[in-house]
Design a protein around this motif. Structure first.
Motif, PDB file in Angstrom:
ATOM      1  N   MET A   1       0.837  -1.168   0.000  1.00 32.21           N
ATOM      2  CA  MET A   1       0.000   0.000   0.000  1.00 32.21           C
ATOM      3  C   MET A   1       0.890   1.241   0.000  1.00 32.21           C
ATOM      4  N   VAL A   2       0.350   2.324  -0.543  1.00 30.90           N
ATOM      5  CA  VAL A   2       1.085   3.579  -0.659  1.00 30.90           C
ATOM      6  C   VAL A   2       0.217   4.722  -0.130  1.00 30.90           C
ATOM      7  N   LEU A   3       0.842   5.664   0.567  1.00 32.36           N
ATOM      8  CA  LEU A   3       0.195   6.929   0.941  1.00 32.36           C
ATOM      9  C   LEU A   3       0.904   8.035   0.182  1.00 32.36           C
ATOM     10  N   LYS A   4       0.145   8.967  -0.370  1.00 33.34           N
ATOM     11  CA  LYS A   4       0.738  10.065  -1.117  1.00 33.34           C
ATOM     12  C   LYS A   4      -0.090  11.324  -0.914  1.00 33.34           C
ATOM     13  N   VAL A   5       0.597  12.426  -0.700  1.00 31.23           N
ATOM     14  CA  VAL A   5      -0.072  13.719  -0.582  1.00 31.23           C
ATOM     15  C   VAL A   5      -0.648  14.089  -1.941  1.00 31.23           C
ATOM     16  N   LEU A   6      -1.867  14.581  -1.943  1.00 33.60           N
ATOM     17  CA  LEU A   6      -2.504  15.051  -3.158  1.00 33.60           C
ATOM     18  C   LEU A   6      -2.592  16.566  -3.075  1.00 33.60           C
ATOM     19  N   SER A   7      -1.704  17.244  -3.804  1.00 35.54           N
ATOM     20  CA  SER A   7      -1.678  18.698  -3.774  1.00 35.54           C
ATOM     21  C   SER A   7      -1.010  19.226  -5.036  1.00 35.54           C
ATOM     22  N   SER A   8      -1.642  20.198  -5.658  1.00 38.28           N
ATOM     23  CA  SER A   8      -1.035  20.838  -6.827  1.00 38.28           C
ATOM     24  C   SER A   8       0.001  21.878  -6.406  1.00 38.28           C
ATOM     25  N   LYS A   9       0.045  22.200  -5.118  1.00 45.15           N
ATOM     26  CA  LYS A   9       0.964  23.228  -4.626  1.00 45.15           C
ATOM     27  C   LYS A   9       2.283  22.660  -4.099  1.00 45.15           C
TER      28      LYS A   9
END
Length: 60
Positions: A1-9
């Motif tokens: 499993m993977v966690l990733k920040v979702l942000s265009s900034k």
């Protein structure tokens, strides 16, 4: 499993601790808490997923 920040900034997620790989069902919760705390300490605002979104993302 993977966690990733979702942000265009945030261009480089790894620069802010915004990615974790190789997680298991037992480690994903603590890893998420650690990620959120680390991002908050750097002045990033986080918004929790709904339980439905989390379920869909976790089962993909």
């Amino acid at each position: 499993m993977v966690l990733k920040v979702l942000s265009s900034k945030i261009a480089h997620k790894s620069d802010v601790g915004g990615g974790k790989v190789g997680l298991t069902p037992d480690t994903v919760g603590p890893a998420l808490e650690h990620m959120v705390q680390g991002l908050a300490a750097q002045g990033c605002r986080t918004t929790p997923f709904s339980s439905r979104a989390w379920s869909a993302a976790a089962s993909s």
